[in-house]
Structures are given as C-alpha cells and as structure tokens.
Design an enzyme around this catalytic site. Structure first.
Site, PDB file in Angstrom:
ATOM      1  N   PHE A   1       0.868  -1.179   0.000  1.00 11.43           N
ATOM      2  CA  PHE A   1       0.000   0.000   0.000  1.00 11.43           C
ATOM      3  C   PHE A   1       0.909   1.235   0.000  1.00 11.43           C
ATOM      4  CE2 PHE A   1      -2.685  -3.230   2.067  1.00 11.43           C
ATOM      5  CZ  PHE A   1      -3.839  -3.119   1.320  1.00 11.43           C
TER       6      PHE A   1
ATOM      7  N   GLU B   1       1.273  -5.140   3.691  1.00 11.63           N
ATOM      8  CA  GLU B   1       0.654  -6.170   4.517  1.00 11.63           C
ATOM      9  C   GLU B   1       1.232  -7.532   4.132  1.00 11.63           C
ATOM     10  OE1 GLU B   1      -3.450  -6.836   3.627  1.00 11.63           O
ATOM     11  OE2 GLU B   1      -3.676  -8.331   5.214  1.00 11.63           O
ATOM     12  N   ILE B   2       1.722  -8.242   5.113  1.00 13.08           N
ATOM     13  CA  ILE B   2       2.184  -9.611   4.837  1.00 13.08           C
ATOM     14  C   ILE B   2       0.993 -10.532   5.055  1.00 13.08           C
ATOM     15  CG2 ILE B   2       3.690 -11.471   5.635  1.00 13.08           C
ATOM     16  CD1 ILE B   2       5.804  -9.350   6.099  1.00 13.08           C
TER      17      ILE B   2
ATOM     18  N   VAL C   1       7.167 -21.993   4.580  1.00 13.26           N
ATOM     19  CA  VAL C   1       8.220 -22.786   3.940  1.00 13.26           C
ATOM     20  C   VAL C   1       7.747 -24.237   4.043  1.00 13.26           C
ATOM     21  CG1 VAL C   1      10.614 -23.589   4.179  1.00 13.26           C
ATOM     22  CG2 VAL C   1      10.094 -21.177   4.467  1.00 13.26           C
TER      23      VAL C   1
ATOM     24  N   GLN D   1      12.008 -26.634   6.467  1.00 14.38           N
ATOM     25  CA  GLN D   1      11.947 -25.628   7.538  1.00 14.38           C
ATOM     26  C   GLN D   1      13.171 -25.704   8.456  1.00 14.38           C
ATOM     27  OE1 GLN D   1       8.147 -25.959   9.558  1.00 14.38           O
ATOM     28  NE2 GLN D   1       7.026 -25.359   7.721  1.00 14.38           N
ATOM     29  N   VAL D   2      13.341 -24.638   9.213  1.00 15.39           N
ATOM     30  CA  VAL D   2      14.436 -24.487  10.176  1.00 15.39           C
ATOM     31  C   VAL D   2      15.810 -24.660   9.519  1.00 15.39           C
ATOM     32  CG1 VAL D   2      15.021 -24.859  12.602  1.00 15.39           C
ATOM     33  CG2 VAL D   2      12.810 -25.563  11.780  1.00 15.39           C
TER      34      VAL D   2
ATOM     35  N   GLY E   1      16.855 -21.876   7.784  1.00 11.91           N
ATOM     36  CA  GLY E   1      17.201 -20.476   7.559  1.00 11.91           C
ATOM     37  C   GLY E   1      16.488 -19.847   6.369  1.00 11.91           C
TER      38      GLY E   1
ATOM     39  N   LEU F   1       3.166  -4.798   8.145  1.00 12.24           N
ATOM     40  CA  LEU F   1       2.154  -5.144   9.144  1.00 12.24           C
ATOM     41  C   LEU F   1       1.658  -6.536   8.821  1.00 12.24           C
ATOM     42  CD1 LEU F   1      -0.020  -1.906   9.423  1.00 12.24           C
ATOM     43  CD2 LEU F   1       1.663  -2.741  11.064  1.00 12.24           C
TER      44      LEU F   1
ATOM     45  N   ALA G   1       2.675 -18.284  14.876  1.00 15.69           N
ATOM     46  CA  ALA G   1       3.613 -17.519  14.044  1.00 15.69           C
ATOM     47  C   ALA G   1       4.295 -16.370  14.790  1.00 15.69           C
ATOM     48  CB  ALA G   1       2.878 -16.970  12.831  1.00 15.69           C
ATOM     49  N   ILE G   2       3.755 -16.029  15.967  1.00 18.66           N
ATOM     50  CA  ILE G   2       4.293 -14.863  16.686  1.00 18.66           C
ATOM     51  C   ILE G   2       5.799 -15.005  16.934  1.00 18.66           C
ATOM     52  CG2 ILE G   2       4.214 -13.602  18.890  1.00 18.66           C
ATOM     53  CD1 ILE G   2       1.188 -14.010  18.859  1.00 18.66           C
ATOM     54  N   GLY G   3       6.213 -16.213  17.332  1.00 14.80           N
ATOM     55  CA  GLY G   3       7.634 -16.459  17.636  1.00 14.80           C
ATOM     56  C   GLY G   3       8.516 -16.186  16.439  1.00 14.80           C
TER      57      GLY G   3
ATOM     58  N   ILE H   1      -5.902  -3.073   5.833  1.00 17.97           N
ATOM     59  CA  ILE H   1      -5.378  -4.411   6.146  1.00 17.97           C
ATOM     60  C   ILE H   1      -6.532  -5.372   6.464  1.00 17.97           C
ATOM     61  CG2 ILE H   1      -5.058  -3.826   8.591  1.00 17.97           C
ATOM     62  CD1 ILE H   1      -2.455  -5.439   8.483  1.00 17.97           C
TER      63      ILE H   1
ATOM     64  N   TYR I   1      -7.838 -10.510  11.011  1.00 16.70           N
ATOM     65  CA  TYR I   1      -8.075 -11.938  11.260  1.00 16.70           C
ATOM     66  C   TYR I   1      -8.443 -12.135  12.725  1.00 16.70           C
ATOM     67  CZ  TYR I   1      -5.859 -12.633   6.763  1.00 16.70           C
ATOM     68  OH  TYR I   1      -5.554 -12.576   5.432  1.00 16.70           O
TER      69      TYR I   1
HETATM   70  N1  COA Z   1       7.476 -20.136  16.535  1.00 15.99           N
HETATM   71  C1  COA Z   1       8.648 -19.752  17.076  1.00 15.99           C
HETATM   72  N2  COA Z   1       9.805 -19.764  16.398  1.00 15.99           N
HETATM   73  C2  COA Z   1       9.776 -20.194  15.117  1.00 15.99           C
HETATM   74  C3  COA Z   1       8.608 -20.628  14.486  1.00 15.99           C
HETATM   75  C4  COA Z   1       7.415 -20.573  15.246  1.00 15.99           C
HETATM   76  N3  COA Z   1       6.268 -20.954  14.754  1.00 15.99           N
HETATM   77  N4  COA Z   1       8.918 -21.013  13.225  1.00 15.99           N
HETATM   78  C5  COA Z   1      10.232 -20.817  13.074  1.00 15.99           C
HETATM   79  N5  COA Z   1      10.727 -20.345  14.219  1.00 15.99           N
HETATM   80  C6  COA Z   1      12.101 -19.967  14.496  1.00 15.99           C
HETATM   81  C7  COA Z   1      13.143 -20.975  14.105  1.00 15.99           C
HETATM   82  O1  COA Z   1      13.351 -21.932  15.114  1.00 15.99           O
HETATM   83  C8  COA Z   1      14.316 -20.072  13.923  1.00 15.99           C
HETATM   84  O2  COA Z   1      14.822 -19.669  15.158  1.00 15.99           O
HETATM   85  P1  COA Z   1      16.394 -19.646  15.509  1.00 15.99           P
HETATM   86  O3  COA Z   1      17.016 -18.784  14.459  1.00 15.99           O
HETATM   87  O4  COA Z   1      16.456 -19.051  16.874  1.00 15.99           O
HETATM   88  O5  COA Z   1      16.812 -21.060  15.452  1.00 15.99           O
HETATM   89  C9  COA Z   1      13.695 -18.838  13.276  1.00 15.99           C
HETATM   90  O6  COA Z   1      12.342 -18.832  13.712  1.00 15.99           O
HETATM   91  C10 COA Z   1      13.711 -18.819  11.777  1.00 15.99           C
HETATM   92  O7  COA Z   1      13.934 -20.074  11.239  1.00 15.99           O
HETATM   93  P2  COA Z   1      14.079 -20.274   9.681  1.00 15.99           P
HETATM   94  O8  COA Z   1      14.744 -21.578   9.454  1.00 15.99           O
HETATM   95  O9  COA Z   1      14.673 -19.086   9.082  1.00 15.99           O
HETATM   96  O10 COA Z   1      12.564 -20.332   9.221  1.00 15.99           O
HETATM   97  P3  COA Z   1      11.805 -21.480   8.442  1.00 15.99           P
HETATM   98  O11 COA Z   1      12.455 -21.711   7.143  1.00 15.99           O
HETATM   99  O12 COA Z   1      11.599 -22.641   9.321  1.00 15.99           O
HETATM  100  O13 COA Z   1      10.418 -20.760   8.168  1.00 15.99           O
HETATM  101  C11 COA Z   1       8.157 -20.385   8.857  1.00 15.99           C
HETATM  102  C12 COA Z   1       9.640 -20.227   9.212  1.00 15.99           C
HETATM  103  C13 COA Z   1       7.311 -19.753   9.958  1.00 15.99           C
HETATM  104  C14 COA Z   1       7.859 -19.677   7.561  1.00 15.99           C
HETATM  105  C15 COA Z   1       7.885 -21.898   8.738  1.00 15.99           C
HETATM  106  O14 COA Z   1       8.131 -22.502   9.973  1.00 15.99           O
HETATM  107  C16 COA Z   1       6.471 -22.234   8.318  1.00 15.99           C
HETATM  108  O15 COA Z   1       6.183 -22.316   7.151  1.00 15.99           O
HETATM  109  N6  COA Z   1       5.559 -22.447   9.272  1.00 15.99           N
HETATM  110  C17 COA Z   1       4.197 -22.783   8.979  1.00 15.99           C
HETATM  111  C18 COA Z   1       3.416 -21.629   8.437  1.00 15.99           C
HETATM  112  C19 COA Z   1       3.353 -20.443   9.376  1.00 15.99           C
HETATM  113  O16 COA Z   1       3.102 -20.581  10.541  1.00 15.99           O
HETATM  114  N7  COA Z   1       3.566 -19.234   8.820  1.00 15.99           N
HETATM  115  C20 COA Z   1       3.616 -18.002   9.521  1.00 15.99           C
HETATM  116  C21 COA Z   1       2.362 -17.256   9.489  1.00 15.99           C
HETATM  117  S1  COA Z   1       1.750 -16.823   7.914  1.00 15.99           S
END
Ligand code: COA
Length: 759
Positions: A492, A499-500, A505, A510-511, A513, A535, A542-544, A566, A569
C-alpha cells in the site's frame, strides 16, 4: 542454433576448449596455450605473407572453387596425394604446383585461382590468414575430445572456409550480438571500486585500481569449464544458460585468441554478472592457489598487493557478485558525489602474478575525498590491519565461506546456497495486462500448495484468491525449479506500509534459515520500493517466528493509515516491523559477525599491550568488606573510568540547598504523582510483602529536612529505590511503571545539571 548464439550455417555450437593443440585447456588460469598457439600461427602467417605470389596462389587454390569452363562444380582443389588425417601440426605444409590436376575435377590448381589474379596483395594476405586459421581449426577438430567443442571448432572451420570461397569476412551469426549483458563485468568491477573504495586516499585507491585491473585481466584469459564439466560440478545450475554463454565465449573470445581472422572481444566487455557468477567461486579459489604457489617468484613490490590485498579484494567482490541487491550491477549506477568513475581497462596481454611489474603510479583523475569520521573512531589503518589478520593471509583462501560453524547465523546456510545458485528468490504475481507466463503460473500454483499445506486453518479458496490476485505479489523461494516457500504480500504505497498475508516454507525445508532469508529479501525489496513498514496478523504459532524477524506488537504505523486497508483476522495479533533503509538485511548477519571479529581482535591487541599481572587482593582476608573499584591494581591502566562520578559537595549547606532544589523539581514533575506519599496498604494489596524497603518523595523531603542526606549518594540511593520498587511491583504496561521511567530520566537530567554526576 539452440539458445541465442549461433554460428553461420546453422550449426549448434557449444563446446569446450579442451585438448586442441596449443588451444587453452579447460578450467585453468594459464593463457599460455592460446598465446603459444597464436604466436605459432602468427609466425606462419608472416612467412606466407613474405612468400612469392605463385606460392600464395597455390595455398589459396586448395580452398577455392574451380573456375574452369563448363561450370565445374568442384569446391576446392584436392591433391592427388592427400595429407594424412589428422594432419600433424609439426609437419611442413604440403606445397603444390599450379599445373597439378585436382583429384576431384581433374582441372588444374591454376583453374581454381583465376579469380585471384587481379586481387590486391593486401586481400591475398587476408585470405591467406584465414586459410591458416582454417588449417589450425581443422587440427583442433581432430584433436578435440569434447563433442560440443568439436562441433564449435567444426562450425568455425566451415565458416572460415566459406569466407575464402566467397572472399567474404567472417561473421559469427547469432540472434544476439555482443554485448550480451549490461552492465559488463568491466563496468561492474568499475562500479565496485567506486562503491566501496571511493572514500580512500588516492594512493590506496590506486592499489585497488591495480587489483581490479589484475582481476579483469585474469577473466579475459580465463578458460571456462565445459558445460559437461560444469553439469557434473554444479548439477543444480542453469545448464542451458551456461551453455549459451559458453558458446558465445568460445566464438567471440576464446577461439579468436588464436584464430585472429575472427573478430575478438574481451570477455569482461561483452559479458556481465551472469557469466561472472558462474565462474567466480572456482576462479577465486584457483587465483588464490596460484598466488600461493607463485609466492616466491613474485616481485617484492607486488607481494603485499597479491598476498594480502588481493584475497580481501576478491572476498569483497564476491559479496557483490552474488548479492541480489548490490547496486554495482544496476545500469543506473552512479558514482557518489565523492568521485567520478575511475575507468579501469585491462591490457591485451595475459600476465601471471609473477610476471607483474611495477608501473609508475598514475595520478587518479579525481580528488580524494574522505568519509566523515567520528572523533574517537578507531583509525582506519588499524581496522584494515585487523581485517587482514581475520582473513588469514597465511592460508591465502580468505575467510572460509562454505563451512558452517555452530555459531553461524540462522540465515548463513541459505545465503551460501543462494550464492551457489542452489536456491533463487523471485517476486512474482499474476497480471491481467500481460500474457501469462507459464513458468510464473506454475510457481503461483506451487505457492498456493505450500501455503495451503502449511496454513491448514486458512480456506484453500481464500489462499488461491489472494495468491492469484493481481494486487498481491509473492516473494517465492525456488529450489531445483520448484517452489519451496514464499511470502505473499500486498503493498500500500499511499499508506506507506505493506501487509504480509501468508508466509510459509514447505515442511521438509523448515528451520534451515530459508524463512529468515526470505524475510530479509522482502525487507530489501521494500527498501528499494520506499516502503518502510510491514504489518501482519500473526496467529499464536507464528508470533515467535515474526518476533525473530524483528516484528513487535508495538505498532509504529498510525492506526488511521492501516484501518480499512489491512485484512483483519480473528484471534490473531497485529505485529509490525519498521525497516531501516541503511541496513543491507540479507548481508546483515555477515556484517555483524565481521564486526564482532574485529572487536575481538582489537580487545586481544589491547590485552597483549597490558600484559602486566598484579598480585591478587588480600585485603578481604583481613576483614575489609568493600573497596572502591578504582583501588584495584591495574584497573585504571585498562582505560576504565568510574562512571557517574561527580563532584561531592563538601559544604553541607551547599549540598542541602542543591538537593532541595532537585527534590522540588522532581516533586513538581507531571509524572511524580504516584510517588508523592507512601503507598497505602488498602490501595496496593500485598505491597509491603513484596517491597521490603519502601520509599516515597514525602519521606525523602522529611529526611532532607532532618539533614539525613549528608552525602549525595544517600540521596540518590533513596530516589533510585522509589523507581526500582515501582518497577518491581507494577507490570511494565502499567501507568505507574511508565511514570517511574520518565521521572527517573528527569531526575538524572537534573542531577547532571547540578554537577552531582558526570555528564
Ligand atoms: N514459533 C517460534 N519460532 C519459530 C517458528 C514458530 N512458529 N517457526 C520458526 N521459528 C524460528 C526458528 O526456530 C528459527 O529460530 P532460531 O534462528 O532461533 O533457530 C527462526 O524462527 C527462523 O527459522 P528459519 O529456518 O529461518 O525459518 P523457516 O524456514 O523454518 O520458516 C516459517 C519459518 C514460519 C515460515 C515456517 O516454519 C512455516 O512455514 N511455518 C508454517 C506456516 C506459518 O506458521 N507461517 C507463519 C504465518 S503466515
């Protein structure tokens, strides 16, 4: 012709500079093969040029069609005694007589050269040059083992033969003519020097310019590996793209080095970043290895340049070559105001490191300008010195980038994979105006699948709608041609935020990087597009992840900007991330790591300087309970200074009036109201169980009046207690907590103003 480069007569021409005689070998740094080959042909050409005309006619007759009456169809005169196949390069060329009959049409050699009778000597010499190149290429065709290369040599051989027949000029036919990519490698390196080193004093810049020239020279004589060798080494790479560039390189740069009747171009002038990316990693390793081997043969004045500066130069350049956001590859790259471009051109001769001779340093065309430096900064010379030790010149390979340690940043593996071309990032989206691109549509479907699997609570139709909505874009992560992750977003620009919408992944990736690297790319993409706020509504899972990417619940964008824009949800938390345009996000962890290493080294150096060991403290054994820090032997030599030490007012009246004024100011502050009186038990249940040493401003006033505060320390300790107690009892988001923070800040300003602590 497959791909975009081609050779006349429609021949597919891809190949390797393999085992052709005197042609350079594949994948090496030595240009000597080509040099020797071209020198040998040049000698032969000179001999032929000085030979009598009948001799020249004899030579050209072999490559000319029969002009005898009766419309003879014979294309070239053939001897009755053909030379051995393949012909040997060490053999003297066959010589023939103009009266000798052709084995194919029986007409004489003379009949094949009647068209040359009135041709100028100059044209004769040109055609003879081509004839010798034809012979040379013929030898190459026979000796070459790589099928693709053989085909290129053969195509060029046919092209040159045709030129003699038609008395034309050789033109390599291609759909595209050079340059093949802009900016060229030469321009990119030029920009790199500007971008990274324009702030240096002219002498140091001159050194960098020399390194850049040396590097460009090496590329111009670099032997590319064959497409099949490359396929074996890097199977995930864009094989077709490499093959096309390889063909172009062979036709326009490599073969013309030893067959000078073909127009020759410099690799660095007609190719750009794509070719450089495909050779850089191997080239860097080999160049450093070569420098190490030639270490003892290097001219003394070049030793530091090559052994110390060159590895660093290559490391820095590597970052720019593989970075997606490096400005040096932009056609709009403009040198900063600090200096215009320094044109760097390479010489026409290939030099190995040990052949480098010192040239008188030329003055640089632009006035040196220095970066603004902050007083107290660590001197640049010291940083450079430390940097040189970090990259370990002893090993000559610079910092290791392929091995990951346990302390690697989360995105390091992903960054290296991207650099090696294992993964790619593309911002894609559906468009109603443009013709659908099959590949993009396939990726969008792939993204829709990844999102649907990873976000099972989102309706599939909803995901499809947004991913294919032309207003939304998706930064997609591609591995082996397949989508393995992405971030779908909507920009926007009028509201200054993006907006994301979805971020995911695929499970088995996953995990590693990728999620972090994706977000970093998205950040850089937005900085480029001048949007500095993200935003997103994050669910509890996903908060973490978002927190780790720099998002917080503390939203910086005013609500009026995003309300109604936006998508809201239910049950999700709004999170925001403010971008800093001066941070190169995809490189950020590398930069921090380097800074850490520099600081570590600087500390080590300081420690080495202060190597004095003092005996331990014995006073505590003798009953002393506390000593001032500054009395610890050696502490001051380390540069330690007591913090917050200020003037102790010796005169009690003066101290009293100063403290009184400060207390008055504090009490009249707008955030002082919670601390005016002791906390009432009824208003704060359990307060006195939690807070063992309560304090308030009224009690302080009474203590002041009773002359309790005989030192500033006593006064400050009581005031500090008020704030600490408050923060201990109340939650951070409470009004009291915020008041404590603000009043504390105000209090410290006041005591600094009064000179009770150092400013
Ligand atoms: N809660 C807390 N921490 C999380 C997390 C979660 N749900 N998902 C990933 N992390 C952490 C990883 O452990 C890592 O932490 P570190 O660097 O301290 O080890 C960091 O976030 C990033 O990891 P990375 O490998 O770069 O990310 P990824 O390739 O695993 O992708 C997501 C992260 C969230 C995109 C992937 O886990 C995913 O697709 N999750 C399901 C969909 C989702 O929940 N999407 C987000 C909302 S739209």
């Amino acid at each position: 012709m497959s791909g975009s480069a081609g050779i006349q007569q429609g021949s597919p021409a891809i190949g390797a500079a393999g085992s052709a005689p005197a042609a350079p070998g594949a994948g090496g740094t030595e240009g000597s093969g080509a040099t020797v080959g071209s020198a040998r042909i040049a000698v032969k050409k000179a001999q032929l040029r000085s030979s009598p005309r009948p001799k020249k006619l004899e030579k050209l007759g072999v490559y000319s069609s029969c002009k005898a009456e009766g419309a003879c169809k014979c294309n070239s005169w053939k001897s009755q005694n053909p030379p051995p196949t393949p012909p040997r390069t060490d053999q003297q060329p066959n010589t023939f007589n103009l009266q000798d009959p052709c084995r194919s049409c029986s007409h004489t050699l003379g009949d094949h050269v009647t068209h040359l009778e009135n041709v100028s000597e100059e044209e004769m010499n040109r055609l003879l040059g081509i004839a010798l190149d034809v012979e040379y290429l013929n030898t190459c065709v026979h000796k070459e083992e790589d099928a693709d290369t053989k085909q290129v040599y053969f195509s060029l051989f046919k092209l040159l033969r045709k030129c003699i027949l038609q008395m034309g000029r050789p033109v390599v036919e291609a759909q595209e003519s050079p340059p093949f990519e802009k900016p060229s490698i030469e321009q990119g390196v030029n920009n790199f020097v500007q971008y990274k080193f324009s702030h240096l004093p002219s002498k140091e810049r001159q050194t960098i310019v020399e390194l850049a020239k040396m590097f460009l020279n090496q590329i111009n004589y670099w032997q590319l590996e064959t497409p099949s060798q490359r396929r074996q080494r890097a199977p995930a790479d864009d094989a077709a793209g490499y093959k096309v560039n390889y063909t172009r390189w062979l036709c326009y740069c490599n073969v013309p080095q030893f067959c000078d009747s073909l127009p020759r171009y410099e690799t660095t002038q007609i190719f750009g970043r794509t070719l450089l990316r495909s050779v850089f990693t191997v080239m860097r390793k080999q160049l450093l290895e070569q420098a190490r081997q030639e270490k003892d043969k290097l001219p003394p004045e070049k030793r530091t340049l090559i052994l110390t500066h060159f590895p660093k130069f290559l490391s820095m350049l590597e970052e720019e070559v593989y970075s997606h956001s490096s400005p040096i590859w932009s056609e709009e790259f403009l040198a900063g105001s600090s200096g215009g471009p320094i044109p760097i051109h390479t010489g026409k001769t290939h030099l190995t490191f040990s052949q480098l001779k010192r040239k008188p340093s030329e003055p640089l065309p632009h006035e040196e300008t220095k970066k603004l430096r902050i007083v107290g900064d660590i001197p640049m010379e010291l940083i450079n010195e430390v940097m040189a030790t970090i990259t370990d010149p002893a090993s000559m390979l610079g910092p290791e980038t392929s091995l990951l340690s346990a302390h690697s940043a989360r995105d390091e593996a992903a960054r290296l994979e991207e650099r090696r071309g294992v993964i790619e990032f593309h911002v894609i989206g559906n468009s109603l105006n443009q013709k659908p691109n099959k590949r993009i549509l396939m990726w969008l479907v792939g993204l829709q699948n990844v999102f649907s699997h990873q976000l099972p609570r989102m309706p599939k139709e909803y995901i499809t709608r947004l991913v294919f909505d032309p207003k939304h874009k998706t930064l997609s992560l591609i591995k082996d041609g397949r989508v393995i992750g992405g971030i779908c977003f909507r920009m926007f620009p009028s509201q200054s935020f993006t907006e994301i919408v979805f971020c995911a992944v695929t499970s088995n990736e996953q995990v590693k990087g990728y999620g972090t690297h994706l977000m970093n790319h998205l950040k850089e993409y937005h900085i480029k597009h001048d949007i500095l706020n993200f935003l997103t509504y994050a669910d509890e899972y996903a908060i973490g992840y978002f927190k780790k990417q720099g998002f917080s619940k503390d939203i910086k964008v005013p609500m009026a900007k995003y309300l109604g824009y936006i998508k809201d949800y239910e049950g999700a938390t709004l999170m925001g991330c403010e971008l800093n345009p001066s941070i190169p996000y995809t490189e950020f962890s590398v930069i921090i790591k380097k800074q850490k290493e520099i600081i570590k080294k600087l500390i080590e150096r300081k420690q080495a300087q202060i190597r004095k060991v003092y005996p331990g403290l014995s006073c505590f054994k003798e009953g002393v309970r506390q000593i001032p820090i500054e009395s610890i032997p050696g502490i001051r030599e380390t540069g330690w200074k007591p913090v917050g030490k200020g003037k102790e007012l010796k005169d009690p009246d003066q101290l009293y009036s100063t403290l009184k004024t400060i207390l008055q100011h504090v009490k009249s502050h707008q955030n002082a109201w919670p601390f005016m009186e002791p906390v009432k038990k009824t208003e704060a249940p359990g307060y006195y169980q939690v807070i063992r040493f309560p304090m308030d401003l009224k009690t302080m006033s009474e203590r002041l009046k009773s002359r309790y505060y005989t030192t500033r320390k006593l006064f400050m300790a009581d005031m500090q207690r008020i704030f600490t107690n408050c923060r201990e009892y109340n939650p951070p988001e409470s009004e009291y907590y915020k008041c404590a923070n603000l009043l504390e800040k105000f209090f410290y300003t006041k005591i600094k103003e009064a000179g009770l602590i150092e400013k």
